[in-house]
Design a protein around this motif. Structure first.
Motif, PDB file in Angstrom:
ATOM      1  N   GLU A  32       0.658  22.477   7.031  1.00  0.00           N
ATOM      2  CA  GLU A  32       1.041  23.322   8.145  1.00  0.00           C
ATOM      3  C   GLU A  32       2.502  23.051   8.474  1.00  0.00           C
ATOM      4  O   GLU A  32       2.924  21.901   8.563  1.00  0.00           O
ATOM      5  CB  GLU A  32       0.189  23.016   9.380  1.00  0.00           C
ATOM      6  N   ASN A  33       3.266  24.127   8.623  1.00  0.00           N
ATOM      7  CA  ASN A  33       4.668  24.032   9.031  1.00  0.00           C
ATOM      8  C   ASN A  33       4.816  24.641  10.414  1.00  0.00           C
ATOM      9  O   ASN A  33       4.374  25.768  10.644  1.00  0.00           O
ATOM     10  CB  ASN A  33       5.580  24.826   8.088  1.00  0.00           C
ATOM     11  N   LYS A  34       5.421  23.883  11.327  1.00  0.00           N
ATOM     12  CA  LYS A  34       5.807  24.417  12.638  1.00  0.00           C
ATOM     13  C   LYS A  34       7.323  24.308  12.697  1.00  0.00           C
ATOM     14  O   LYS A  34       7.864  23.201  12.723  1.00  0.00           O
ATOM     15  CB  LYS A  34       5.170  23.616  13.767  1.00  0.00           C
ATOM     16  N   ASP A  35       7.976  25.470  12.677  1.00  0.00           N
ATOM     17  CA  ASP A  35       9.435  25.529  12.637  1.00  0.00           C
ATOM     18  C   ASP A  35       9.973  25.987  13.982  1.00  0.00           C
ATOM     19  O   ASP A  35       9.767  27.132  14.383  1.00  0.00           O
ATOM     20  CB  ASP A  35       9.900  26.511  11.556  1.00  0.00           C
ATOM     21  N   THR A  36      10.672  25.094  14.692  1.00  0.00           N
ATOM     22  CA  THR A  36      11.286  25.432  15.965  1.00  0.00           C
ATOM     23  C   THR A  36      12.762  25.689  15.717  1.00  0.00           C
ATOM     24  O   THR A  36      13.482  24.803  15.252  1.00  0.00           O
ATOM     25  CB  THR A  36      11.085  24.307  16.997  1.00  0.00           C
ATOM     26  N   TYR A  37      13.203  26.909  16.025  1.00  0.00           N
ATOM     27  CA  TYR A  37      14.575  27.343  15.762  1.00  0.00           C
ATOM     28  C   TYR A  37      15.432  27.238  17.010  1.00  0.00           C
ATOM     29  O   TYR A  37      14.949  27.457  18.130  1.00  0.00           O
ATOM     30  CB  TYR A  37      14.580  28.792  15.261  1.00  0.00           C
ATOM     31  N   PHE A  38      16.702  26.918  16.788  1.00  0.00           N
ATOM     32  CA  PHE A  38      17.672  26.761  17.868  1.00  0.00           C
ATOM     33  C   PHE A  38      18.888  27.635  17.602  1.00  0.00           C
ATOM     34  O   PHE A  38      19.273  27.832  16.453  1.00  0.00           O
ATOM     35  CB  PHE A  38      18.121  25.288  17.978  1.00  0.00           C
ATOM     36  N   ASN A  39      19.503  28.119  18.690  1.00  0.00           N
ATOM     37  CA  ASN A  39      20.734  28.887  18.573  1.00  0.00           C
ATOM     38  C   ASN A  39      21.888  28.053  19.113  1.00  0.00           C
ATOM     39  O   ASN A  39      21.723  27.305  20.077  1.00  0.00           O
ATOM     40  CB  ASN A  39      20.631  30.217  19.319  1.00  0.00           C
ATOM     41  N   HIS A  40      23.032  28.199  18.493  1.00  0.00           N
ATOM     42  CA  HIS A  40      24.248  27.464  18.837  1.00  0.00           C
ATOM     43  C   HIS A  40      24.775  27.918  20.198  1.00  0.00           C
ATOM     44  O   HIS A  40      24.672  29.083  20.536  1.00  0.00           O
ATOM     45  CB  HIS A  40      25.289  27.724  17.738  1.00  0.00           C
ATOM     46  N   ARG A 100      20.462  19.135  25.101  1.00  0.00           N
ATOM     47  CA  ARG A 100      21.516  18.563  25.958  1.00  0.00           C
ATOM     48  C   ARG A 100      22.904  18.964  25.484  1.00  0.00           C
ATOM     49  O   ARG A 100      23.838  19.020  26.282  1.00  0.00           O
ATOM     50  CB  ARG A 100      21.370  17.043  26.018  1.00  0.00           C
ATOM     51  N   LEU A 101      23.046  19.248  24.191  1.00  0.00           N
ATOM     52  CA  LEU A 101      24.335  19.696  23.656  1.00  0.00           C
ATOM     53  C   LEU A 101      24.559  21.195  23.869  1.00  0.00           C
ATOM     54  O   LEU A 101      25.589  21.727  23.494  1.00  0.00           O
ATOM     55  CB  LEU A 101      24.425  19.373  22.162  1.00  0.00           C
ATOM     56  N   GLY A 102      23.567  21.871  24.455  1.00  0.00           N
ATOM     57  CA  GLY A 102      23.728  23.286  24.773  1.00  0.00           C
ATOM     58  C   GLY A 102      23.047  24.243  23.814  1.00  0.00           C
ATOM     59  O   GLY A 102      23.138  25.459  23.986  1.00  0.00           O
ATOM     60  N   PHE A 103      22.379  23.709  22.796  1.00  0.00           N
ATOM     61  CA  PHE A 103      21.619  24.588  21.912  1.00  0.00           C
ATOM     62  C   PHE A 103      20.446  25.148  22.703  1.00  0.00           C
ATOM     63  O   PHE A 103      19.949  24.510  23.637  1.00  0.00           O
ATOM     64  CB  PHE A 103      21.109  23.823  20.679  1.00  0.00           C
ATOM     65  N   ARG A 104      20.006  26.340  22.317  1.00  0.00           N
ATOM     66  CA  ARG A 104      18.899  26.995  23.017  1.00  0.00           C
ATOM     67  C   ARG A 104      17.745  27.173  22.050  1.00  0.00           C
ATOM     68  O   ARG A 104      17.942  27.639  20.928  1.00  0.00           O
ATOM     69  CB  ARG A 104      19.374  28.349  23.527  1.00  0.00           C
ATOM     70  N   GLU A 105      16.545  26.789  22.484  1.00  0.00           N
ATOM     71  CA  GLU A 105      15.363  27.018  21.659  1.00  0.00           C
ATOM     72  C   GLU A 105      15.079  28.514  21.626  1.00  0.00           C
ATOM     73  O   GLU A 105      15.025  29.164  22.666  1.00  0.00           O
ATOM     74  CB  GLU A 105      14.159  26.259  22.218  1.00  0.00           C
ATOM     75  N   VAL A 106      14.894  29.054  20.422  1.00  0.00           N
ATOM     76  CA  VAL A 106      14.667  30.495  20.251  1.00  0.00           C
ATOM     77  C   VAL A 106      13.181  30.795  20.152  1.00  0.00           C
ATOM     78  O   VAL A 106      12.659  31.630  20.881  1.00  0.00           O
ATOM     79  CB  VAL A 106      15.407  31.012  18.999  1.00  0.00           C
ATOM     80  N   ALA A 107      12.495  30.126  19.221  1.00  0.00           N
ATOM     81  CA  ALA A 107      11.065  30.379  18.998  1.00  0.00           C
ATOM     82  C   ALA A 107      10.537  29.356  18.008  1.00  0.00           C
ATOM     83  O   ALA A 107      11.302  28.694  17.306  1.00  0.00           O
ATOM     84  CB  ALA A 107      10.834  31.790  18.461  1.00  0.00           C
TER      85      ALA A 107
END
Length: 192
Positions: A32-40, A100-107
């Motif tokens: 199982e892969n759970k991939d949490t993506y972040f935006n700069h 904390r560095l300002g990245f935002r969780e997308v999905a």
């Protein structure tokens, strides 16, 4: 490393599995892969074609950066990936750092992935992905060891990927990432 890959929606998994058998594909893993993506915080990865994620394979965390995609139907781009354990056994520290560095969780995209290897001297990878909310897909991948391969190496890898897709009866590549498809599905649900 540098990945060259194509993804296809799978309409008949039994036919694909029969063709994998004909090609003498060897089962490598199922997980199982759970991939949490972040935006700069300062640039839009969707616009630049980049990706940053924390992938948890059966709970074991890795961090992955994918560089911008080169033009072409067969996706080709640099990929950097490394394990977060030991030290961050669940990936939570890295996730906190990114936020904390300002990245935002997308999905988060969740899938059950079965991986096969085809070939003996320079094997290629084929995965069958059962993606939560999206369906079943197959990905064919050739990994190049160089981080900056020349155009000839990329074209050869693209040709190999396309040839294997033909052998496996896969047509009509899906250019969107699972993340993009999931976000579009969520937007359609919210709008309707």
């Amino acid at each position: 490393m540098f990945e060259v890959e194509l993804k296809f929606r799978v309409d008949d998994e039994a036919v694909l599995r029969a063709r994998l058998d004909v090609e003498d594909a060897k089962s490598v893993s199922e997980n199982e892969n759970k991939d949490t993506y972040f935006n700069h915080p300062c640039r839009d990865f969707a616009a630049s074609g980049e990706a940053l994620r924390i992938r948890r394979i059966d709970g074991e965390p890795l961090i992955t950066y994918k560089g911008p995609k080169l033009p072409g139907v067969v996706k080709a781009r640099e990929e950097l990936e490394w394990a977060l354990n030991p030290g961050d056994a669940k990936g939570e520290l890295t996730e906190t750092l990114l936020l904390r560095l300002g990245f935002r969780e997308v999905a988060t995209v969740t899938k059950r992935r079965e991986t096969f290897s085809i070939g003996s001297t320079r094997p290629m990878t084929v995965t069958i992905d059962r993606v939560e909310g999206l369906g079943v897909y197959a990905e064919i991948e050739r990994v190049l060891a160089e981080t900056k391969p020349d155009d000839n190496a990329i074209q050869n890898a693209r040709a190999e990927v396309e040839a294997l897709a033909t052998k496996l009866g896969l047509s009509n590549p899906e250019p969107r990432s699972y993340l993009r498809m999931q976000l579009e599905r969520a937007d359609a649900s919210a709008g309707g």
